[in-house]
Design a protein around this motif. Sequence first.
Motif, PDB file in Angstrom:
ATOM      1  N   ALA A 160       0.878  -1.182   0.000  1.00 25.86           N
ATOM      2  CA  ALA A 160       0.000   0.000   0.000  1.00 25.86           C
ATOM      3  C   ALA A 160       0.913   1.229   0.000  1.00 25.86           C
ATOM      4  O   ALA A 160       1.576   1.515   1.003  1.00 25.86           O
ATOM      5  CB  ALA A 160      -0.919   0.006   1.218  1.00 25.86           C
ATOM      6  N   ILE A 161       0.957   1.914  -1.130  1.00 27.87           N
ATOM      7  CA  ILE A 161       1.886   3.034  -1.308  1.00 27.87           C
ATOM      8  C   ILE A 161       1.113   4.351  -1.312  1.00 27.87           C
ATOM      9  O   ILE A 161       0.289   4.599  -2.199  1.00 27.87           O
ATOM     10  CB  ILE A 161       2.676   2.879  -2.620  1.00 27.87           C
ATOM     11  N   LEU A 162       1.356   5.173  -0.305  1.00 29.54           N
ATOM     12  CA  LEU A 162       0.744   6.506  -0.188  1.00 29.54           C
ATOM     13  C   LEU A 162      -0.779   6.430  -0.273  1.00 29.54           C
ATOM     14  O   LEU A 162      -1.422   7.288  -0.871  1.00 29.54           O
ATOM     15  CB  LEU A 162       1.297   7.440  -1.275  1.00 29.54           C
ATOM     16  N   SER A 163      -1.338   5.408   0.347  1.00 25.68           N
ATOM     17  CA  SER A 163      -2.795   5.239   0.297  1.00 25.68           C
ATOM     18  C   SER A 163      -3.421   5.009   1.667  1.00 25.68           C
ATOM     19  O   SER A 163      -4.523   5.497   1.927  1.00 25.68           O
ATOM     20  CB  SER A 163      -3.151   4.071  -0.629  1.00 25.68           C
ATOM     21  N   ALA A 164      -2.775   4.277   2.556  1.00 24.47           N
ATOM     22  CA  ALA A 164      -3.399   3.872   3.816  1.00 24.47           C
ATOM     23  C   ALA A 164      -3.715   5.056   4.726  1.00 24.47           C
ATOM     24  O   ALA A 164      -4.604   4.968   5.575  1.00 24.47           O
ATOM     25  CB  ALA A 164      -2.507   2.872   4.551  1.00 24.47           C
ATOM     26  N   HIS A 165      -3.029   6.186   4.559  1.00 29.42           N
ATOM     27  CA  HIS A 165      -3.305   7.361   5.398  1.00 29.42           C
ATOM     28  C   HIS A 165      -4.696   7.932   5.129  1.00 29.42           C
ATOM     29  O   HIS A 165      -5.226   8.691   5.948  1.00 29.42           O
ATOM     30  CB  HIS A 165      -2.257   8.452   5.171  1.00 29.42           C
ATOM     31  N   GLU A 166      -5.296   7.565   3.986  1.00 28.12           N
ATOM     32  CA  GLU A 166      -6.639   8.051   3.668  1.00 28.12           C
ATOM     33  C   GLU A 166      -7.689   7.440   4.595  1.00 28.12           C
ATOM     34  O   GLU A 166      -8.807   7.936   4.675  1.00 28.12           O
ATOM     35  CB  GLU A 166      -6.986   7.740   2.211  1.00 28.12           C
ATOM     36  N   LEU A 196       4.993  11.078   6.923  1.00 28.08           N
ATOM     37  CA  LEU A 196       4.688  11.062   8.350  1.00 28.08           C
ATOM     38  C   LEU A 196       4.335  12.470   8.823  1.00 28.08           C
ATOM     39  O   LEU A 196       4.794  13.463   8.245  1.00 28.08           O
ATOM     40  CB  LEU A 196       5.879  10.544   9.160  1.00 28.08           C
ATOM     41  N   ARG A 197       3.551  12.531   9.855  1.00 30.27           N
ATOM     42  CA  ARG A 197       3.282  13.823  10.502  1.00 30.27           C
ATOM     43  C   ARG A 197       4.456  14.125  11.430  1.00 30.27           C
ATOM     44  O   ARG A 197       4.435  13.871  12.628  1.00 30.27           O
ATOM     45  CB  ARG A 197       1.976  13.772  11.295  1.00 30.27           C
ATOM     46  N   GLY A 208      -0.547  21.346   6.194  1.00 32.18           N
ATOM     47  CA  GLY A 208      -0.899  20.195   5.363  1.00 32.18           C
ATOM     48  C   GLY A 208      -0.385  18.885   5.941  1.00 32.18           C
ATOM     49  O   GLY A 208      -0.884  17.813   5.571  1.00 32.18           O
ATOM     50  N   PHE A 209       0.599  18.951   6.860  1.00 35.75           N
ATOM     51  CA  PHE A 209       1.157  17.716   7.415  1.00 35.75           C
ATOM     52  C   PHE A 209       0.151  17.011   8.334  1.00 35.75           C
ATOM     53  O   PHE A 209       0.318  15.846   8.682  1.00 35.75           O
ATOM     54  CB  PHE A 209       2.485  18.006   8.099  1.00 35.75           C
ATOM     55  N   PRO A 237      13.911  12.409   3.130  1.00 38.11           N
ATOM     56  CA  PRO A 237      13.582  12.890   4.484  1.00 38.11           C
ATOM     57  C   PRO A 237      12.085  13.040   4.727  1.00 38.11           C
ATOM     58  O   PRO A 237      11.666  13.260   5.863  1.00 38.11           O
ATOM     59  CB  PRO A 237      14.281  14.254   4.536  1.00 38.11           C
ATOM     60  N   PHE A 238      11.280  12.891   3.681  1.00 35.31           N
ATOM     61  CA  PHE A 238       9.845  13.133   3.788  1.00 35.31           C
ATOM     62  C   PHE A 238       8.998  11.872   3.610  1.00 35.31           C
ATOM     63  O   PHE A 238       7.795  11.909   3.812  1.00 35.31           O
ATOM     64  CB  PHE A 238       9.418  14.164   2.738  1.00 35.31           C
ATOM     65  N   ILE A 239       9.606  10.773   3.203  1.00 33.78           N
ATOM     66  CA  ILE A 239       8.873   9.538   2.908  1.00 33.78           C
ATOM     67  C   ILE A 239       9.480   8.381   3.700  1.00 33.78           C
ATOM     68  O   ILE A 239      10.690   8.187   3.706  1.00 33.78           O
ATOM     69  CB  ILE A 239       8.938   9.200   1.402  1.00 33.78           C
ATOM     70  N   THR A 240       8.605   7.606   4.351  1.00 33.78           N
ATOM     71  CA  THR A 240       9.040   6.447   5.131  1.00 33.78           C
ATOM     72  C   THR A 240       8.351   5.191   4.615  1.00 33.78           C
ATOM     73  O   THR A 240       7.149   5.205   4.349  1.00 33.78           O
ATOM     74  CB  THR A 240       8.704   6.632   6.621  1.00 33.78           C
ATOM     75  N   THR A 241       9.124   4.134   4.473  1.00 34.31           N
ATOM     76  CA  THR A 241       8.567   2.842   4.091  1.00 34.31           C
ATOM     77  C   THR A 241       8.754   1.862   5.248  1.00 34.31           C
ATOM     78  O   THR A 241       9.872   1.679   5.741  1.00 34.31           O
ATOM     79  CB  THR A 241       9.245   2.290   2.827  1.00 34.31           C
TER      80      THR A 241
END
Length: 251
Positions: A160-166, A196-197, A208-209, A237-241
């Motif tokens: 799940a890439i950049l989707s589960a936060h929805e 991440l926030r 927006g964070f 620095p802005f994306i975590t996997t």
Amino acid sequence: MEIRRKPFQGVWNIIRFNWHFYAIVLLVFSLVFLFKGFLSVNYQIILQIGAFIMLAITAISLLVSYYIYDVSDLYQLKWIKISGNKKIININAGFDETSELIKQINPKIDLTVCDFYEEKKHTEVSIKRARKVYPPFSNTTSVQTNYLPFADETFDLTVAILSAHEIRNEEERILFFKELNRITKSSGEIIITEHLRDFNNFMAYTIGFFHFHSRKTWLKTFRESNLIVNKEIKTTPFITTFILRKDGSTA
């Protein structure tokens, strides 16, 4: 294998899917300088400073987005390593930029694509615009977050890439991850890629964070879903996997 995307594809998508926001920024900026002559000098200075700050914040967020989505190796998906005809499921929230890329990594994989977007629940206009521009990947299955229509331990890899936060509701999110746990093989992995926030994303996107979840929130979600973090990767620095395994499974 190097995966190619169009130049400026990422930042251009952000602008056209959220054009109303940038239109408001430009309108406010224009109105300040159009009507400043009707105000006292002190008010002119205050409004001009405010307008330039707003414009600077917007420009910084776009520059950071360009770095993340167009310059960095985010979409090389280097953490996805799967061979042969293994079964992989890719789950999106209505906007799928990655299924075609995953197939490029290994055309032989058995790829299932699911979309948990619900128009009544997920009301963001940006997703609606994105869905008009990017049709769903071939044979995409529409699913509910609380139930994924697959047998237990079906997939070798769940993504799940950049989707589960929805999934904003915590209880719903935990149920979703319990489903990810259920459909993933004991020997398999679950890969979750997110903003991440945190401080870095605050500096990039200011308020927006708040659209993102904190690392603490994600770890709680994983723990409540009987998942453990096997590895944590900072793509930028802005994306975590997060690479997850079932609690108690062996590598």
